[in-house]
Design an enzyme around this catalytic site. Structure first.
Site, PDB file in Angstrom:
ATOM      1  CG  HIS A 128      37.469 -10.222  34.299  1.00  0.00           C
ATOM      2  ND1 HIS A 128      36.380  -9.877  35.077  1.00  0.00           N
ATOM      3  CD2 HIS A 128      38.327  -9.169  34.394  1.00  0.00           C
ATOM      4  CE1 HIS A 128      36.571  -8.694  35.625  1.00  0.00           C
ATOM      5  NE2 HIS A 128      37.743  -8.233  35.215  1.00  0.00           N
ATOM      6  CG  ASP A 171      53.686   5.082  30.094  1.00  0.00           C
ATOM      7  OD1 ASP A 171      53.566   6.054  30.861  1.00  0.00           O
ATOM      8  OD2 ASP A 171      53.696   5.168  28.851  1.00  0.00           O
ATOM      9  CB  SER A 187      39.253  -5.532  33.720  1.00  0.00           C
ATOM     10  OG  SER A 187      39.996  -5.952  34.828  1.00  0.00           O
TER      11      SER A 187
END
Length: 325
Positions: free
Chosen positions: A145, A266, A281
């Site tokens: 992003h 997980d 990210s």
């Protein structure tokens, strides 16, 4: 004759050929990011004698000229104001939503210096996760992003920048409504690469880091992604890259940025981070031995869930800087 016309039309139609590789190096490394803006970013306002001096400006605005002189750093802004002919105001040009505006910047003289009532900066320093390196071009992408101006959704327009190696030291755990963060020491002596582009699909640059065949993985198109289990590759609290299991809940090939909706399943990663954290990210998403995407956003109210962007979207965007040095 019709066939000849069709051939000519096909030759005249514009088209783009992307040169990204079929096999790329998968990231997962935590990198330091330092970028310099075009213009000076407004990141906050403060009161002088109980008054906001320049209320027409807002966080996210970018001052690019003072008295028709271009500026890029807070120091340049300060120096020009010192030479300003008017004691009360200076003309500025600023950008908001990529539109240029002009106004007078009100000034307050205090102990020989001008105060503007603005908090400004010209450099942003942070961390993110490497998504990929294209072994043929040296182009790399991270974040998935755009890098935005602090406290704003305004995308930062950059002049230049670098990425650096970093060592993860701890995690601030995420909680629903309050995403946490990776914490890392940035090693500025170890430059990973330059930064050339800040787009909606990630931050991109070029590196001289050499890939080996052992580190390469096949690119998976969004149409090859399946619902169900996959993994993300990210650097953990021990500064080691590990794969962690996720479950893909929804796939949206038509979205520009949110192609893969997933949840972390997980237990080890959930115990360590609480969910998706800032700094994660860009972490590659892997399924069926293919890199299919990268983590891009967290769902604020359910921090164990988030979105991924198609890796092909990032590769196509990164390919735009392939010919730059």
């Amino acid at each position: 004759m019709k066939k000849l016309i069709y051939i000519i039309l096909l030759l005249l139609l514009p088209f783009t050929i992307f040169a990204y590789s079929e096999y790329i190096e998968v990231g997962g490394d935590t990198l330091g990011i330092e970028v310099n803006s075009k213009g000076v970013m407004v990141v906050g306002l403060y009161k002088i004698n109980g008054v906001i001096l320049n209320p027409e400006l807002q966080v996210g605005d970018r001052i690019i000229k003072v008295n028709n002189t271009e500026i890029n750093t807070p120091e340049e802004l300060t120096n020009i104001l010192k030479e300003n002919s008017s004691p009360n105001k200076a003309e500025i040009t600023y950008l908001r939503d990529n539109k240029e505006h002009k106004t007078n910047l009100n000034l307050s003289l205090y102990q020989g210096s001008y105060r503007t009532g603005l908090y400004v900066k010209g450099t942003v320093l942070g961390i993110g996760t490497l998504s990929y390196i294209d072994p043929n071009t040296g182009v790399y992408g991270l974040l998935g992003h755009s890098l935005n101006i602090s406290n704003s959704k305004e995308k930062m327009t950059i002049r230049n920048g670098n990425s650096y190696e970093a060592i993860v030291t701890s995690f601030t755990r995420s909680r629903d409504g309050n995403p946490g963060s990776k914490n890392a020491n940035i090693i500025k002596e170890k430059i990973f690469g330059n930064i050339k582009s800040n787009s909606n699909y990630g931050v991109f640059g070029k590196t001289s880091k050499k890939s080996t065949d052992n580190n390469l993985m096949k690119v998976g198109n969004i149409n090859e992604v399946n619902l169900g289990y996959a993994t993300i590759l990210t650097t953990n609290v021990n500064n080691k890259k590990e794969e962690y299991e996720i479950k893909i809940i929804e796939i949206d090939p038509s979205s520009n940025e949110k192609n893969i909706y997933f949840e972390i399943v997980d237990k080890e990663l959930l115990d360590m981070s609480g969910g998706i954290v800032q700094g994660m990210s860009g972490s590659p998403i892997i399924q069926d031995n293919k890199i299919i995407g990268a983590v891009t956003r967290v769902l604020i109210d359910e921090v164990n869930r988030g979105f991924g962007i198609s890796i092909v979207t990032m590769l196509e965007e990164g390919d735009k800087i392939a010919d730059l040095n």
